[in-house]
Design an enzyme around this catalytic site. Structure first.
Site, PDB file in Angstrom:
ATOM      1  N   ASP A 111      40.590  24.733 -56.529  1.00 26.38           N
ATOM      2  CA  ASP A 111      39.537  24.136 -57.355  1.00 26.38           C
ATOM      3  C   ASP A 111      39.156  25.008 -58.545  1.00 26.38           C
ATOM      4  O   ASP A 111      38.355  24.585 -59.378  1.00 26.38           O
ATOM      5  CB  ASP A 111      38.295  23.847 -56.507  1.00 26.38           C
ATOM      6  CG  ASP A 111      38.543  22.734 -55.505  1.00 26.38           C
ATOM      7  OD1 ASP A 111      37.709  22.560 -54.604  1.00 26.38           O
ATOM      8  OD2 ASP A 111      39.588  22.064 -55.614  1.00 26.38           O
TER       9      ASP A 111
ATOM     10  N   LYS B   4      28.709  20.995 -53.419  1.00 24.51           N
ATOM     11  CA  LYS B   4      29.115  19.593 -53.187  1.00 24.51           C
ATOM     12  C   LYS B   4      29.956  19.502 -51.904  1.00 24.51           C
ATOM     13  O   LYS B   4      29.721  18.646 -51.061  1.00 24.51           O
ATOM     14  CB  LYS B   4      29.934  19.091 -54.359  1.00 24.51           C
ATOM     15  CG  LYS B   4      30.704  17.814 -54.097  1.00 24.51           C
ATOM     16  CD  LYS B   4      31.490  17.321 -55.300  1.00 24.51           C
ATOM     17  CE  LYS B   4      32.855  17.908 -55.415  1.00 24.51           C
ATOM     18  NZ  LYS B   4      33.886  17.307 -54.577  1.00 24.51           N
TER      19      LYS B   4
HETATM   20  C1  EPZ Z   1      38.817  19.492 -49.942  1.00 21.25           C
HETATM   21  O1  EPZ Z   1      39.598  18.327 -50.106  1.00 21.25           O
HETATM   22  C2  EPZ Z   1      37.902  19.540 -51.155  1.00 21.25           C
HETATM   23  N1  EPZ Z   1      37.045  18.351 -51.186  1.00 21.25           N
HETATM   24  C3  EPZ Z   1      38.744  19.600 -52.433  1.00 21.25           C
HETATM   25  O2  EPZ Z   1      37.854  19.740 -53.531  1.00 21.25           O
HETATM   26  C4  EPZ Z   1      39.629  20.853 -52.370  1.00 21.25           C
HETATM   27  O3  EPZ Z   1      40.459  20.888 -53.504  1.00 21.25           O
HETATM   28  C5  EPZ Z   1      40.490  20.801 -51.098  1.00 21.25           C
HETATM   29  O4  EPZ Z   1      39.631  20.678 -49.931  1.00 21.25           O
HETATM   30  C6  EPZ Z   1      41.342  22.053 -50.926  1.00 21.25           C
HETATM   31  O5  EPZ Z   1      40.539  23.176 -50.893  1.00 21.25           O
HETATM   32  C7  EPZ Z   1      35.968  18.307 -50.356  1.00 21.25           C
HETATM   33  O6  EPZ Z   1      35.714  19.220 -49.587  1.00 21.25           O
HETATM   34  C8  EPZ Z   1      35.117  17.063 -50.445  1.00 21.25           C
HETATM   35  P1  EPZ Z   1      42.799  19.234 -47.853  1.00 21.25           P
HETATM   36  P2  EPZ Z   1      40.541  17.814 -48.870  1.00 21.25           P
HETATM   37  O7  EPZ Z   1      42.725  18.256 -46.747  1.00 21.25           O
HETATM   38  O8  EPZ Z   1      39.834  18.028 -47.589  1.00 21.25           O
HETATM   39  C9  EPZ Z   1      47.231  17.548 -47.971  1.00 21.25           C
HETATM   40  C10 EPZ Z   1      36.970  19.248 -55.643  1.00 21.25           C
HETATM   41  O9  EPZ Z   1      37.429  19.342 -56.789  1.00 21.25           O
HETATM   42  N2  EPZ Z   1      46.853  16.841 -46.734  1.00 21.25           N
HETATM   43  O10 EPZ Z   1      42.635  20.680 -47.573  1.00 21.25           O
HETATM   44  O11 EPZ Z   1      41.018  16.450 -49.189  1.00 21.25           O
HETATM   45  C11 EPZ Z   1      46.548  17.004 -49.196  1.00 21.25           C
HETATM   46  O12 EPZ Z   1      47.285  15.935 -49.730  1.00 21.25           O
HETATM   47  C12 EPZ Z   1      37.837  18.697 -54.527  1.00 21.25           C
HETATM   48  O13 EPZ Z   1      35.807  19.598 -55.303  1.00 21.25           O
HETATM   49  C13 EPZ Z   1      47.828  16.187 -45.992  1.00 21.25           C
HETATM   50  O14 EPZ Z   1      48.997  16.149 -46.370  1.00 21.25           O
HETATM   51  O15 EPZ Z   1      41.751  18.846 -48.996  1.00 21.25           O
HETATM   52  C14 EPZ Z   1      46.537  18.201 -50.130  1.00 21.25           C
HETATM   53  O16 EPZ Z   1      47.785  18.280 -50.784  1.00 21.25           O
HETATM   54  C15 EPZ Z   1      39.212  18.293 -55.026  1.00 21.25           C
HETATM   55  N3  EPZ Z   1      47.485  15.563 -44.826  1.00 21.25           N
HETATM   56  C16 EPZ Z   1      46.391  19.387 -49.192  1.00 21.25           C
HETATM   57  O17 EPZ Z   1      46.788  18.910 -47.900  1.00 21.25           O
HETATM   58  C17 EPZ Z   1      46.190  15.575 -44.353  1.00 21.25           C
HETATM   59  O18 EPZ Z   1      45.937  15.004 -43.267  1.00 21.25           O
HETATM   60  C18 EPZ Z   1      44.991  19.974 -49.099  1.00 21.25           C
HETATM   61  O19 EPZ Z   1      44.167  18.947 -48.636  1.00 21.25           O
HETATM   62  C19 EPZ Z   1      45.209  16.250 -45.124  1.00 21.25           C
HETATM   63  C20 EPZ Z   1      45.564  16.877 -46.294  1.00 21.25           C
END
Ligand code: EPZ
Length: 432
Positions: A305, A22
């Site tokens: 995840d 996904k």
């Molecule tokens: C991706 O989400 C995945 N989703 C998530 O999978 C996964 O848990 C996550 O990466 C971490 O591995 C997809 O790829 C569609 P991040 P993403 O940006 O990109 C903070 C699932 O269950 N953050 O790495 O949103 C954020 O709040 C899903 O399949 C900021 O603060 O994750 C979080 O606490 C859930 N500012 C952390 O970083 C930003 O600009 C990680 O977020 C971006 C993120």
């Protein structure tokens, strides 16, 4: 609305084929916006989030045709907006920012808002895109971005955000000059996106490391061959946990063991026997699970995840385990539901202490986010008696053919209307 009903206690045995990932499929489908023309993707999983992304592209003027090889035609883009009703259901829609700024010089995307597992801002996405020359203003809950031709830049992320890395790469591939993206996310799904972009003519070095270098090009064109989405490592890990928690023996095929090193190590620590060969992983669950310590980290560390799924194993281990969640601020939504099944979990902030118990007992439990829902299914597969998992639309976002795959390895599981209350009707559904 529907729910899952599960009668636990079966030792699950057999083979499950991993679906396409996904979290690779979503950015890759959106990346087709960068290259006008007809794209073809294979191994695309049949998931709600995939359908949502295809309908978002459709609303932007890019029709698709789903089949063994899914076609997406991005010749024309009529609208460069990702509306609130789409983004609030699927945060990954914010990934249209990068491609739209690169191709059209304009994008309007609803702010994603929070979700069950946390606030999930996009400040790092915007920081990187601004470094490339984009300008943003926030109006009415929407981010409005504009740019002339983007220019390569030297960008260092505050931390390795997956979506932020993907958005910035998709903008930089058409920028003028070189971009160095430092502290980049190293997840396999980021690598798959970079591999896909390379088939369109992008010039990217360092995918999978924390420094990604992109030489901007003036145009990208659809690849001549269909692109196969990489296997889903989180789905793979989830079904390996199903073997672990039922004392079963499951082999996952068409997957990639190299993407799951930390998860396989943790499963072995918990007492499982893991065998890998080529694109298959076999997990034999132990008679009794052992306790463990777990901390989630950016890849190649232990994936957030998979945190909820491993916590379920800890609820049945013969001792005390601790789970520390360091990626999201609120990713213990499965804890109260597991406690209703008899688990003994004490969550303080981002640390959960789990005292193993001999068995869980079935209950009606509520799914809250995709991976917490998967954890409740795992708990139901092991628990004594019947478990009902409600709000299973969360599961439909990330687990293709879940009921068929688990029935295929001997689970007693059925999908029924959530209006059904009588146990006799539920048991009949399990025997159908
Ligand atoms: C991706 O989400 C995945 N989703 C998530 O999978 C996964 O848990 C996550 O990466 C971490 O591995 C997809 O790829 C569609 P991040 P993403 O940006 O990109 C903070 C699932 O269950 N953050 O790495 O949103 C954020 O709040 C899903 O399949 C900021 O603060 O994750 C979080 O606490 C859930 N500012 C952390 O970083 C930003 O600009 C990680 O977020 C971006 C993120």
């Amino acid at each position: 609305m529907e729910k899952l009903v599960i009668e636990g206690g079966q030792r699950l045995q057999g083979t499950i084929r991993a679906s396409g990932a996904k979290n690779a499929a979503l950015p890759i489908m959106i990346a087709t916006l960068l290259a006008p023309g007809e794209h073809r993707l294979t191994n695309l999983p049949e998931l709600a989030d995939v359908s949502s992304t295809l309908s978002l592209l459709g609303r932007m003027g890019c029709p698709s045709l789903v089949g063994d090889s899914t076609k997406i035609d991005t010749t024309r883009i009529a609208f460069n907006e990702a509306p609130y009703d789409v983004v609030r259901k699927m945060r990954a829609s914010v990934l249209v920012l990068g491609p739209m700024l690169a191709r059209q010089g304009e994008a309007r995307v609803s702010l994603p808002g929070g979700c069950a597992i946390g606030v999930r801002p996009i400040d790092q996405h915007l920081k990187g895109l601004e470094a490339l020359g984009a300008k943003f203003e926030l109006k009415g809950g929407y981010i409005h971005g504009t740019a002339g031709r983007l220019r390569g830049a030297d960008i260092t992320l505050d931390f390795p955000t997956v979506g932020g890395t993907e958005n910035i790469i998709m903008a930089a591939v058409l920028a003028e000059g070189t971009t160095h993206l430092r502290n980049a996310a190293r997840e396999p799904e980021v690598v798959d996106l970079c591999n896909f972009l390379t088939t369109l003519g992008a010039q990217i070095e360092g995918a999978g490391t924390d420094v990604i270098t992109i030489e901007g090009v003036t145009r990208l064109t659809p690849a001549s061959r269909p692109y196969p989405i990489c296997p889903d490592r989180i789905e793979t890990g989830t079904w390996l946990c199903a073997a672990a928690i039922t004392g079963g023996d499951i082999e996952i095929t068409d997957t990639d063991p190299a993407q799951l090193t930390d998860v396989l190590t943790k499963l072995q620590e918990a007492g499982c026997t893991i065998t890998t060969s080529g694109t298959s992983i076999r997990c034999q669950g132990p008679e009794t699970l052992r306790p463990f310590e777990l901390t989630t980290e950016p890849y190649p560390g232990f994936p957030t995840d998979m945190q909820a799924q491993l916590m379920v194993l800890a609820t049945l281990a013969n001792g005390e385990s601790t789970v520390t969640e360091k990626i999201f601020e609120n990713r213990f939504m499965h804890v109260p539901e597991l406690c209703r099944m008899g688990a003994r979990i004490d969550a303080q902030g981002n640390v959960a202490t789990i005292e193993g118990v001999p068995t869980l007992t079935g209950a009606a439990v509520m799914a809250s986010d995709l991976r917490a829902s998967a954890a409740l299914v795992l708990a139901g597969l092991s628990a004594q008696g019947l478990t009902e998992v409600l709000r299973i639309y969360h599961l439909d976002r990330g687990y293709e053919h879940l009921v068929d795959k688990l029935k295929g390895v001997g689970a007693r599981i059925a999908r029924i209307s959530d209006a059904v209350r009588e146990e006799s009707v539920m048991l009949a559904a399990l025997d159908a």
